[in-house]
Design a protein around this motif. Structure first.
Motif, mmCIF file in Angstrom:
data_model
loop_
_atom_site.group_PDB
_atom_site.id
_atom_site.type_symbol
_atom_site.label_atom_id
_atom_site.label_comp_id
_atom_site.label_asym_id
_atom_site.label_seq_id
_atom_site.Cartn_x
_atom_site.Cartn_y
_atom_site.Cartn_z
ATOM 1 N N ALA A 24 42.010 39.614 42.898
ATOM 2 C CA ALA A 24 42.274 39.756 44.147
ATOM 3 C C ALA A 24 43.416 38.631 43.888
ATOM 4 O O ALA A 24 44.258 39.179 44.788
ATOM 5 N N PHE A 25 43.174 37.298 44.471
ATOM 6 C CA PHE A 25 43.398 36.211 44.651
ATOM 7 C C PHE A 25 45.374 35.743 43.895
ATOM 8 O O PHE A 25 44.990 34.694 44.356
ATOM 9 N N ARG A 26 44.367 36.488 42.567
ATOM 10 C CA ARG A 26 45.148 36.342 41.808
ATOM 11 C C ARG A 26 46.502 37.394 41.041
ATOM 12 O O ARG A 26 47.333 37.023 40.914
ATOM 13 N N LEU B 173 33.065 31.692 30.797
ATOM 14 C CA LEU B 173 33.720 33.029 30.097
ATOM 15 C C LEU B 173 33.672 34.389 30.363
ATOM 16 O O LEU B 173 34.369 34.607 30.718
ATOM 17 N N ILE B 174 32.462 34.642 31.284
ATOM 18 C CA ILE B 174 32.275 35.990 31.191
ATOM 19 C C ILE B 174 33.561 35.883 32.632
ATOM 20 O O ILE B 174 34.321 36.717 32.544
ATOM 21 N N VAL B 175 33.630 35.276 33.530
ATOM 22 C CA VAL B 175 34.294 35.605 34.766
ATOM 23 C C VAL B 175 35.350 34.822 34.169
ATOM 24 O O VAL B 175 36.476 36.207 34.571
ATOM 25 N N THR B 176 36.018 34.008 33.061
ATOM 26 C CA THR B 176 36.966 33.791 33.816
ATOM 27 C C THR B 176 37.486 34.968 32.470
ATOM 28 O O THR B 176 39.239 35.819 32.592
ATOM 29 N N VAL B 177 37.050 35.924 31.597
ATOM 30 C CA VAL B 177 37.832 36.712 30.740
ATOM 31 C C VAL B 177 38.020 38.089 31.581
ATOM 32 O O VAL B 177 38.851 39.139 31.583
ATOM 33 N N ALA B 178 36.777 38.173 32.176
ATOM 34 C CA ALA B 178 36.854 39.397 32.386
ATOM 35 C C ALA B 178 37.950 39.428 33.993
ATOM 36 O O ALA B 178 38.360 40.538 33.998
ATOM 37 N N SER B 179 38.108 38.758 35.084
ATOM 38 C CA SER B 179 39.099 38.370 35.490
ATOM 39 C C SER B 179 40.202 38.439 35.073
ATOM 40 O O SER B 179 41.419 38.890 35.820
ATOM 41 N N ILE C 255 34.238 38.426 39.905
ATOM 42 C CA ILE C 255 35.739 38.663 39.029
ATOM 43 C C ILE C 255 36.856 39.201 40.106
ATOM 44 O O ILE C 255 37.354 39.295 40.065
ATOM 45 N N ILE C 256 35.699 39.898 41.068
ATOM 46 C CA ILE C 256 36.726 40.525 42.134
ATOM 47 C C ILE C 256 37.473 39.975 43.006
ATOM 48 O O ILE C 256 39.038 39.843 43.245
ATOM 49 N N LEU C 257 37.423 38.902 43.636
ATOM 50 C CA LEU C 257 37.946 37.666 44.210
ATOM 51 C C LEU C 257 38.920 37.289 43.248
ATOM 52 O O LEU C 257 40.116 36.395 43.995
ATOM 53 N N PHE D 20 40.736 42.824 50.262
ATOM 54 C CA PHE D 20 40.070 40.823 49.861
ATOM 55 C C PHE D 20 40.974 39.972 50.000
ATOM 56 O O PHE D 20 40.257 38.459 50.638
ATOM 57 N N VAL D 21 42.162 40.196 50.225
ATOM 58 C CA VAL D 21 43.460 39.109 51.060
ATOM 59 C C VAL D 21 43.816 39.423 52.220
ATOM 60 O O VAL D 21 43.763 38.500 53.239
ATOM 61 N N TYR D 22 44.144 40.017 53.001
ATOM 62 C CA TYR D 22 44.726 40.989 53.865
ATOM 63 C C TYR D 22 43.524 40.722 55.259
ATOM 64 O O TYR D 22 43.866 40.002 55.944
#
Lengths: 286, 312, 440
Positions: free
Chosen positions: A158-160, A85-91, A153-155, B41-43
């Motif tokens: 960044a990837f989404r 929940l924490i990770v999903t909500v924050a990210s 959260i950061i990853l 973080f991606v590139y």
């Protein structure tokens, strides 16, 4: 929204049409059983014990005791749900805000080299997380983020961001410009236009994006497995595999845990099907 | 209606007026966070991955040895790399059959139903597995495939087909197919839904005209539905292939690549080398292969969406 | 063999890699027996007791320790037998090993020593130290590298064949004295309708454990030890192929055959506990899980014997596969004296006895840690067997380098599945070892 009727040749009553119809319907039903039965089996197994699960796999549970579900919940699943929940909500919040912000810049403001920026941000869509794995381990470790909520959260953000930006940008491009131009005439700043006009107008796509992000973050496994180590930082998918390892042979608890982890997302899907589908429809470009 | 035309304009510039100049620099604040985040973080990791792939590292001592292209040479000699590639290709081929062509037919059948309620019902039913985490479905199918006591073998023997039962995940001949089958079960509803959306957008008049010409349902499917969703089909093929080269979770959860590496895919072999056998450098070289393949498919996708825009 | 290899910074490009590289050159750290213990802060531990039945042990010990020293907080990372390998490596790669971490003996532990990640404990746990005198000297010595001691052994482990006494009686078979007799017993049991041995080889190491014990019987010890080191390894002893052929015969005659690759070790243990199979090859630390008050197989019906040696064995027939398992202290820890103090507490007799007794049944490496009154008699008897063994054969997958271990694991799966011959398995192992030798 009328769809082409594949089985109704212009009003004629035709034996073959009836046969075909029946056959197709039977096909749909059979396929539906193949799809749903394993899931129902999973949920039912949470009510059984080992000998029932494997001894008589097709039988209904002997009783409807929630003991396995309670045990699964208390022995880890509660923690995993919290972390997820924490990770999903924050990210989710970070991703959608940053993406909306970016999409606004890419559609509404003037900046030099805009096509390059567009290409850069959306190009991230093509890069797979697997490829970045090894460098990311080293990077997050040197930043001191390894095994923290922040790593995920950061990853996830960044990837989404590329994908979410892509969806919101497409939507913003379609919004009529009269409103924000009028507001600019009236002396509104870019920031005001974003918060007061564009963002509220984008509500439908924002909701779709949130739902798609939830679907992604709730189910993500690779990053969650690599970047967290303590049991208190495991998300549901990772926690599930460790429940499997820890409970060794008490499979009913494992089935209960699996059901608990699948349920929220299925409920969200049925509750918000419309937004789900819109998001998917827009996202097919991915 | 906002819809499928958007991906089209994805990277093709924007509608905003392009008047640059120094005065517009502050506008970068809108994109700065995303650019930094994605760049960092991606590139950057992709670039760094190539650097790592030219080294051998000992994770215990921290020693880094520069080995040039040795790790790439090793790829060619590693039989498991070829097994993995073959498995990824199998994954791609089978997924195209089920998640593109079969899903297309299924979508046509569903969209042919009369009541909107039953159309919505079937779309939703088939989609459910796609909403569930691969970890859950992977574990679920691990139990389904258990030799003798699993649901599949129990079902086969109940049908009198007990002779067919085998250790689905435990045999080198069947492990990868068992995993791919699970993947189809999970994924076909997703593409069915997307095809459904594409079919809905076909102008009704085309069907009416076809009926006037005396075309039966199959002919209409072939002459109207199929050509009108060709772009979607093309896109789905590319997306499916890209996905097939990024497969990781299902294999990891169900077999971890076994038995005897027979169900290894590039993603899991990368993990096995990088994180189990301490071969970061070699793992990075495997990652580079995945990068290369997905870059090609990604380019194809980009080209395809742009190309389609030109056609429309 | 030779490659222009140099440990260098390759200009700007790899400086990027280096800057984020896993901990550049660490210093060796020697534990000081007179260091003052500061009872404050958080101490983190990676354990191998993640399994449901085992995890309370460290939880309880940590609670007691925290009660004793209110300023200390113990943080547990509990992994299972299966997951601890991957977890440890990820932690090493990311430089985030906790203060105390689990280790096997052999090449597994050697990695930590080589990378200066394990504190030299010679002065605190050596045989003449107060602490060392409370621990089994052989167990402490198992963690010796380059003449120094790096590990704190927690418990002893070895592999035995557990069997279901009533099932044996019913089939009219006794405890087999030779490997050939074991195979005959299997035939008799199978005729009676039970699976003779339940084997789950999905994880691949269960087959490696069988192979390890058979290798100890068929290959002279000196040859085995030479072959652990890729630089000297030859793998040319005929005992290797002979062992694998014996193992294959066992798979075919005693187990479900090729199907075992699809079964997890946990479910094969379950089959044994459920009295669905007559035998299960297990570690002594699993005795209390195999037969307990909650399982169908009761403690009184549980028996065990050493995997019987083949009649023509050329190796050491008194050898037994097994090794103590223990913990190391991280050189990067800021609380080394506290970590040592905690491990002293863990191995203190009262805690050690709890560990040895059910439900844990992990025979403690502490000399006063075994109390026959509370322990499972089978575990007590097993310990005596371990004590009488002439050689402790380390687990193949932790004694060998990772690449050789991987070759053993995957090709033995193929042997079980019938897609590789014993000769082909040895060719794979040899190839992996040669590739490793080339790198060094």
């Amino acid at each position: 929204m009328s769809a082409p009727s594949a089985s109704h040749p212009a009003g004629q009553v035709n034996v073959w049409a009836v046969v075909a119809r029946t056959f197709l319907l039977a096909l749909l039903v059979c396929l539906g059983i193949v799809v749903l039965y394993p899931l129902i089996w999973m949920a039912l197994n949470g009510f059984k014990d080992n000998s029932q699960i494997f001894g008589d796999p097709f039988a209904l549970p002997a009783g409807w005791s929630w003991a396995n579900y309670v045990q699964a919940w208390n022995q880890g699943v509660r923690n995993y749900v919290t972390v997820s929940l924490i990770v999903t909500v924050a990210s989710g919040i970070c991703t959608v805000l940053i993406s909306a912000w970016t999409a606004f810049g890419l559609t509404r403001s003037r900046m030099p080299m805009k096509p390059i920026v567009v290409g850069f941000v959306l190009g991230g869509l093509m890069l797979s997380p697997t490829v970045a794995l090894i460098p990311l381990v080293k990077m997050l470790q040197s930043m001191g983020l390894y095994n923290t909520y922040w790593a995920l959260i950061i990853l996830y953000t960044a990837f989404r961001v590329p994908f979410t930006t892509f969806l919101i940008r497409a939507y913003m491009l379609d919004l009529p410009r009269d409103l924000d131009e009028a507001a600019t005439m009236d002396g509104a700043s870019e920031g005001q236009v974003f918060w007061r006009i564009i963002l509220p107008l984008c509500r439908p796509i924002i909701i779709s994006c949130v739902i798609l992000h939830v679907l992604f973050a709730w189910n993500e496994y690779l990053f969650a497995m690599i970047f967290t180590s303590g049991a208190d930082l495991q998300t549901l998918p990772v926690g599930l595999t460790s429940i499997m390892a820890r409970h060794g042979t008490n499979y009913a608890v494992v089935f209960a845990a699996m059901t608990i982890s699948a349920l929220p997302i299925v409920v969200i899907f049925f509750a918000a099907q419309r937004y789900f589908i819109r998001g998917l429809a827009e996202g097919i470009g991915k | 209606m906002t819809g499928m035309d958007h991906p089209v304009s994805a990277v093709a510039g924007s509608g905003a007026p392009r008047r640059g100049g120094l005065g517009t620099l502050p506008s970068f604040r809108w994109v700065a966070i995303a650019v930094i985040l994605v760049g960092w973080f991606v590139y950057y990791p992709i670039v760094d991955n190539f650097v790592v792939s030219t080294t051998n590292q000992d994770i215990y001592t921290g020693e880094i040895e520069y080995v040039g292209l040795d790790n790439y040479a090793r790829l060619l000699d590693d039989p498991v790399v070829w097994i993995s590639l073959r498995n990824n290709l199998l994954y791609a081929a089978i997924s195209v059959v089920f998640q593109v062509f079969a899903a297309f037919l299924l979508a046509a059948v569903i969209e042919g139903l009369e009541s909107e309620r039953s159309r919505r019902f079937w779309r939703a039913v088939y989609f459910v597995p796609s909403a569930i985490s691969i970890t859950v479905t992977g574990l679920l199918f691990y139990f389904i495939y258990q030799p003798r006591i699993g649901l599949l073998d129990a079902g086969l023997s109940a049908l009198g087909l007990g002779a067919l039962s085998r250790p689905w995940l435990g045999s080198e001949d069947t492990a990868i197919y068992a995993i791919i089958a699970m993947s189809q079960w999970q994924g076909f509803g997703y593409s069915t839904l997307l095809f459904g959306l594409a079919i809905q957008k076909i102008p009704r008049e085309l069907y009416d005209a076809a009926i006037m010409d005396g075309a039966g349902p199959l002919r209409r499917l072939w002459n109207v539905t199929f050509p009108m969703t060709r772009e979607m089909t093309g896109l789905m093929i590319i997306v499916t292939i890209t996905g097939a080269f990024q497969v990781f979770n299902e294999v990891m959860v169900m077999t971890a690549g076994g038995p005897n590496n027979s169900s290894q895919v590039l993603g899991t072999w990368l993990y096995q080398q990088g994180f189990i056998q301490n071969e970061f450098g070699y793992g990075a070289a495997i990652a580079a292969v995945i990068f290369l393949v997905t870059l090609v498919t990604g380019m194809a996708q980009l080209w395809y969406t742009r190309h389609r825009r030109v056609q429309l | 063999m030779k490659r222009s290899s140099h440990v260098v910074a390759v200009a700007a490009a790899s400086a990027l890699a280096l800057s984020a590289g896993p901990g550049s050159a660490r210093e060796a750290v020697v534990a000081d027996p007179n260091a003052k213990v500061e009872y404050s802060g958080t101490l983190s531990i990676l354990t191998k007791f993640g399994l449901q039945q085992l995890s309370p042990y460290f939880v309880n010990v940590a609670k007691e320790y925290e009660k004793l020293h209110p300023g200390v907080k113990i943080e547990l990372i509990q992994e299972s037998d299966d997951s601890v390998k991957g977890k440890t490596k990820t932690l090493v790669a990311s430089n985030s090993l906790p203060d105390i971490y689990f280790s096997w003996t052999g090449s597994w532990g050697e990695n930590f020593v080589r990378g200066n990640r394990a504190v030299d404990l010679t002065k605190v746990v050596g045989p003449d130290t107060p602490w060392g005198k409370t621990l089994s000297p052989a167990a402490v010595k198992a963690f010796e590298y380059n003449g120094k001691l790096y590990g704190i052994p927690l418990y002893l482990d070895a592999k035995f064949m557990g069997y279901n006494k009533p099932a044996f009686e019913k089939a009219g078979v006794g405890v087999p004295a030779t490997f050939e007799k074991l195979l005959e017993a299997c035939d008799a049991l199978r005729k009676g309708g039970t699976t003779p041995i339940s084997l789950g080889n999905k994880e691949a190491w269960p087959a490696v454990h069988y192979a390890g014990q058979l290798l100890a019987y068929n290959v002279p010890t000196a040859t085995l030890e030479r072959d652990f080191d890729p630089a000297r390894a030859k793998f040319d002893d005929p005992g290797y192929v002979a062992s694998l052929a014996q193992f294959k015969a066992l798979v075919d005659r005693c187990t479900d055959g090729a199907a075992v690759n699809g079964t997890s070790y946990a479910s094969s243990l379950q089959a044994f506990s459920n009295a669905d199979s007559a035998m299960y090859y297990q570690e002594i630390i699993e005795f209390d899980q195999a037969a307990s008050a909650d399982t169908k197989l009761k403690g009184a019906d549980f028996g065990f014997f050493r995997l019987p040696p083949p009649a023509a064995a050329k190796g050491d027939v008194k050898a037994i596969e097994g090794a103590p398992e223990g913990y190391m202290i991280n050189t990067a820890s800021k609380k080394i004296p506290l970590a040592i103090d905690f491990m002293k507490f863990v191995t203190a007799p009262e805690n050690a006895r709890v560990l040895s007794a059910p439900p844990y049944g992990q025979p403690s490496a502490a000399i006063d840690g075994a109390s026959e009154a509370t322990m499972n008699p089978a575990v007590v008897a097993g310990l005596k067997d371990i004590a009488s063994a002439s050689y402790l054969m380390p687990w193949l997958d932790t004694a060998n380098t990772p690449r050789v271990a991987a070759a053993w694991l995957s090709s033995l799966q193929a042997l079980v599945g019938g897609t590789m011959t014993p000769e082909a398995v040895m060719a794979e192992v040899k190839k992996a070892s040669a590739a490793d030798a080339k790198r060094k």
